[in-house]
Design a protein around this motif. Structure first.
Motif, PDB file in Angstrom:
ATOM      1  N   TRP A 176     -85.313   5.304 -33.054  1.00 31.90           N
ATOM      2  CA  TRP A 176     -84.596   5.252 -31.461  1.00 31.90           C
ATOM      3  C   TRP A 176     -84.749   6.685 -30.807  1.00 31.90           C
ATOM      4  CZ3 TRP A 176     -79.533   6.762 -30.001  1.00 31.90           C
ATOM      5  CH2 TRP A 176     -78.844   7.670 -30.865  1.00 31.90           C
ATOM      6  N   TRP A 177     -84.573   6.465 -29.674  1.00 26.78           N
ATOM      7  CA  TRP A 177     -84.530   7.517 -28.687  1.00 26.78           C
ATOM      8  C   TRP A 177     -83.373   7.478 -27.811  1.00 26.78           C
ATOM      9  CZ3 TRP A 177     -84.988   6.490 -23.447  1.00 26.78           C
ATOM     10  CH2 TRP A 177     -85.533   5.420 -23.141  1.00 26.78           C
ATOM     11  N   HIS A 178     -82.827   8.490 -27.111  1.00 25.07           N
ATOM     12  CA  HIS A 178     -81.990   8.642 -26.003  1.00 25.07           C
ATOM     13  C   HIS A 178     -81.923   9.704 -25.235  1.00 25.07           C
ATOM     14  CE1 HIS A 178     -79.102  11.497 -28.160  1.00 25.07           C
ATOM     15  NE2 HIS A 178     -79.674  11.025 -29.082  1.00 25.07           N
ATOM     16  N   ALA A 179     -81.211   9.630 -24.114  1.00 26.12           N
ATOM     17  CA  ALA A 179     -81.377  10.866 -23.347  1.00 26.12           C
ATOM     18  C   ALA A 179     -80.417  11.832 -23.714  1.00 26.12           C
ATOM     19  CB  ALA A 179     -80.805  10.493 -21.716  1.00 26.12           C
ATOM     20  N   HIS A 180     -80.445  13.082 -23.599  1.00 30.32           N
ATOM     21  CA  HIS A 180     -79.735  14.030 -24.337  1.00 30.32           C
ATOM     22  C   HIS A 180     -79.051  15.239 -23.519  1.00 30.32           C
ATOM     23  CE1 HIS A 180     -78.802  16.491 -28.044  1.00 30.32           C
ATOM     24  NE2 HIS A 180     -79.234  15.523 -28.666  1.00 30.32           N
TER      25      HIS A 180
ATOM     26  N   MET B 172     -98.419   3.700 -34.202  1.00 31.97           N
ATOM     27  CA  MET B 172     -98.963   3.488 -35.490  1.00 31.97           C
ATOM     28  C   MET B 172     -98.769   4.726 -36.309  1.00 31.97           C
ATOM     29  SD  MET B 172    -102.482   1.874 -37.170  1.00 31.97           S
ATOM     30  CE  MET B 172    -102.290   0.559 -35.841  1.00 31.97           C
ATOM     31  N   LYS B 173     -98.454   4.716 -37.534  1.00 33.54           N
ATOM     32  CA  LYS B 173     -98.196   5.901 -38.383  1.00 33.54           C
ATOM     33  C   LYS B 173     -99.480   6.596 -38.231  1.00 33.54           C
ATOM     34  CE  LYS B 173     -97.301   7.488 -42.908  1.00 33.54           C
ATOM     35  NZ  LYS B 173     -96.887   6.996 -44.495  1.00 33.54           N
ATOM     36  N   GLY B 174     -99.424   8.155 -37.985  1.00 34.14           N
ATOM     37  CA  GLY B 174    -100.645   8.914 -37.925  1.00 34.14           C
ATOM     38  C   GLY B 174    -101.121   9.203 -36.493  1.00 34.14           C
ATOM     39  N   GLU B 175    -100.461   8.404 -35.441  1.00 32.32           N
ATOM     40  CA  GLU B 175    -101.330   8.633 -34.048  1.00 32.32           C
ATOM     41  C   GLU B 175    -100.478   9.802 -33.324  1.00 32.32           C
ATOM     42  OE1 GLU B 175    -101.015   4.788 -32.268  1.00 32.32           O
ATOM     43  OE2 GLU B 175    -102.713   4.109 -33.055  1.00 32.32           O
ATOM     44  N   THR B 176    -100.868  10.118 -32.354  1.00 35.50           N
ATOM     45  CA  THR B 176    -100.280  10.910 -31.142  1.00 35.50           C
ATOM     46  C   THR B 176    -100.427  10.124 -30.137  1.00 35.50           C
ATOM     47  OG1 THR B 176    -101.614  13.031 -32.282  1.00 35.50           O
ATOM     48  CG2 THR B 176    -100.594  13.321 -30.049  1.00 35.50           C
ATOM     49  N   ILE B 177     -98.900  10.437 -29.436  1.00 31.62           N
ATOM     50  CA  ILE B 177     -98.661   9.539 -28.261  1.00 31.62           C
ATOM     51  C   ILE B 177     -98.128  10.485 -27.239  1.00 31.62           C
ATOM     52  CG2 ILE B 177     -98.222   7.459 -29.395  1.00 31.62           C
ATOM     53  CD1 ILE B 177     -95.320   7.667 -29.081  1.00 31.62           C
ATOM     54  N   ILE B 178     -98.552  10.036 -25.925  1.00 32.38           N
ATOM     55  CA  ILE B 178     -97.793  10.729 -24.835  1.00 32.38           C
ATOM     56  C   ILE B 178     -96.906  10.195 -24.291  1.00 32.38           C
ATOM     57  CG2 ILE B 178     -98.518  12.176 -22.714  1.00 32.38           C
ATOM     58  CD1 ILE B 178     -99.574  13.534 -25.200  1.00 32.38           C
ATOM     59  N   VAL B 179     -95.666  10.568 -24.120  1.00 34.51           N
ATOM     60  CA  VAL B 179     -94.669   9.570 -23.214  1.00 34.51           C
ATOM     61  C   VAL B 179     -94.490  10.500 -22.082  1.00 34.51           C
ATOM     62  CG1 VAL B 179     -92.330   8.838 -23.388  1.00 34.51           C
ATOM     63  CG2 VAL B 179     -93.773   9.038 -25.436  1.00 34.51           C
ATOM     64  N   ASP B 180     -94.546   9.810 -20.817  1.00 35.36           N
ATOM     65  CA  ASP B 180     -94.158  10.190 -19.594  1.00 35.36           C
ATOM     66  C   ASP B 180     -92.825   9.750 -19.198  1.00 35.36           C
ATOM     67  OD1 ASP B 180     -96.832  11.419 -19.207  1.00 35.36           O
ATOM     68  OD2 ASP B 180     -97.847   9.613 -18.370  1.00 35.36           O
ATOM     69  N   VAL B 181     -91.991  10.719 -18.918  1.00 38.39           N
ATOM     70  CA  VAL B 181     -90.477  10.476 -18.672  1.00 38.39           C
ATOM     71  C   VAL B 181     -90.491  10.850 -17.042  1.00 38.39           C
ATOM     72  CG1 VAL B 181     -88.144  11.102 -19.152  1.00 38.39           C
ATOM     73  CG2 VAL B 181     -89.779  11.166 -20.884  1.00 38.39           C
ATOM     74  N   TYR B 182     -90.116   9.944 -16.412  1.00 31.65           N
ATOM     75  CA  TYR B 182     -90.004   9.890 -15.048  1.00 31.65           C
ATOM     76  C   TYR B 182     -88.544   9.796 -14.675  1.00 31.65           C
ATOM     77  CZ  TYR B 182     -95.064   8.614 -14.460  1.00 31.65           C
ATOM     78  OH  TYR B 182     -96.348   8.890 -14.378  1.00 31.65           O
ATOM     79  N   ASN B 183     -87.964  11.043 -14.051  1.00 31.34           N
ATOM     80  CA  ASN B 183     -86.465  11.002 -14.019  1.00 31.34           C
ATOM     81  C   ASN B 183     -86.467  10.620 -12.563  1.00 31.34           C
ATOM     82  OD1 ASN B 183     -83.812  11.483 -13.428  1.00 31.34           O
ATOM     83  ND2 ASN B 183     -83.608  13.514 -14.171  1.00 31.34           N
TER      84      ASN B 183
ATOM     85  N   ILE C  51     -91.064   1.626 -32.132  1.00 30.82           N
ATOM     86  CA  ILE C  51     -91.588   0.931 -33.569  1.00 30.82           C
ATOM     87  C   ILE C  51     -92.818   1.672 -33.943  1.00 30.82           C
ATOM     88  CG2 ILE C  51     -92.211  -1.189 -34.646  1.00 30.82           C
ATOM     89  CD1 ILE C  51     -90.377  -2.502 -32.319  1.00 30.82           C
ATOM     90  N   ILE C  52     -92.891   2.119 -35.103  1.00 27.82           N
ATOM     91  CA  ILE C  52     -94.038   2.826 -35.717  1.00 27.82           C
ATOM     92  C   ILE C  52     -94.616   2.064 -37.016  1.00 27.82           C
ATOM     93  CG2 ILE C  52     -94.890   4.894 -36.431  1.00 27.82           C
ATOM     94  CD1 ILE C  52     -92.506   6.156 -35.390  1.00 27.82           C
ATOM     95  N   TYR C  53     -95.711   1.291 -36.782  1.00 31.59           N
ATOM     96  CA  TYR C  53     -96.119   0.457 -37.911  1.00 31.59           C
ATOM     97  C   TYR C  53     -96.790   1.250 -38.766  1.00 31.59           C
ATOM     98  CZ  TYR C  53     -94.839  -3.614 -34.585  1.00 31.59           C
ATOM     99  OH  TYR C  53     -94.193  -4.362 -33.957  1.00 31.59           O
ATOM    100  N   PRO C  54     -97.112   0.790 -39.973  1.00 27.12           N
ATOM    101  CA  PRO C  54     -97.957   1.548 -40.970  1.00 27.12           C
ATOM    102  C   PRO C  54     -99.320   1.441 -40.499  1.00 27.12           C
ATOM    103  CG  PRO C  54     -96.584  -0.465 -42.037  1.00 27.12           C
ATOM    104  CD  PRO C  54     -96.293  -0.561 -40.489  1.00 27.12           C
ATOM    105  N   LYS C  55    -100.053   2.351 -41.125  1.00 30.46           N
ATOM    106  CA  LYS C  55    -101.527   2.583 -40.875  1.00 30.46           C
ATOM    107  C   LYS C  55    -102.182   1.397 -41.114  1.00 30.46           C
ATOM    108  CE  LYS C  55    -102.274   7.644 -41.148  1.00 30.46           C
ATOM    109  NZ  LYS C  55    -103.029   8.542 -41.925  1.00 30.46           N
ATOM    110  N   ASN C  56    -103.391   1.005 -40.373  1.00 30.51           N
ATOM    111  CA  ASN C  56    -104.085  -0.192 -41.013  1.00 30.51           C
ATOM    112  C   ASN C  56    -104.640   0.071 -42.335  1.00 30.51           C
ATOM    113  OD1 ASN C  56    -103.880  -1.525 -38.367  1.00 30.51           O
ATOM    114  ND2 ASN C  56    -105.718  -0.540 -37.452  1.00 30.51           N
ATOM    115  N   GLY C  57    -104.445  -1.158 -42.872  1.00 30.29           N
ATOM    116  CA  GLY C  57    -105.012  -1.045 -44.296  1.00 30.29           C
ATOM    117  C   GLY C  57    -103.929  -0.597 -45.362  1.00 30.29           C
TER     118      GLY C  57
END
Length: 149
Positions: free
Chosen positions: A64-68, A1-12, A81-87
């Protein structure tokens, strides 16, 4: 959601180094994890894990994201997908339904072999053998048959 902080764990779990690049995602506080191998970050080596912190400040919508790393970008990709903030409202009429469509390419050979040929001859690489929709080549490429090489 817009405004959030996320942690993405990438396992190779592959055989090549990779990095992940996020299209449309601003990385003002973490520009050193934005994907270009040996430019903004060291690669994630095979068998390794990397935790990537992403602060979704102003982003909204389907990105979108991709390997680089070299041509791994042709093999590992997806949507975020990043949704609008609640409200808050969409900048358009709220959709009745959602359907995610991810387009890609598939080569019958190793994409690194295609890259090596491009570098050796200095010309365009071989066209992909198939275009993919959500990872599927469609009915005209019978790759699920045992007789397909």
């Amino acid at each position: 959601m817009k405004g959030e902080t996320i942690i993405v764990d990438v396992y190779n779990r592959g055989k090549e180094n990779i990095t992940i690049h996020w299209h449309g995602v601003n990385m003002p506080r973490y520009p050193w994890t934005d994907g270009p191998e040996y430019i903004t970050q060291c690669p994630i080596q095979p068998g390794s894990k990397f935790s990537q912190k992403i602060i979704l400040s102003s982003e909204e919508g389907t990105l979108w994201w991709h390997a680089h790393s070299d041509w791994t970008r042709a093999t590992v990709h997806g949507a975020i997908i990043i949704y609008p903030k609640n409200g808050t409202k969409y900048p358009f009429h709220k959709p009745n339904a959602e359907s995610l469509i991810i387009l890609g390419q598939w080569w019958k050979s190793d994409v690194n072999a295609v890259r090596d040929e491009v570098l050796a001859v200095g010309a365009d690489g071989n066209a992909s053998n198939s275009l993919l929709i959500n990872g599927q080549p469609g009915d005209l490429l019978p790759c699920s048959k045992s007789s397909t090489n």
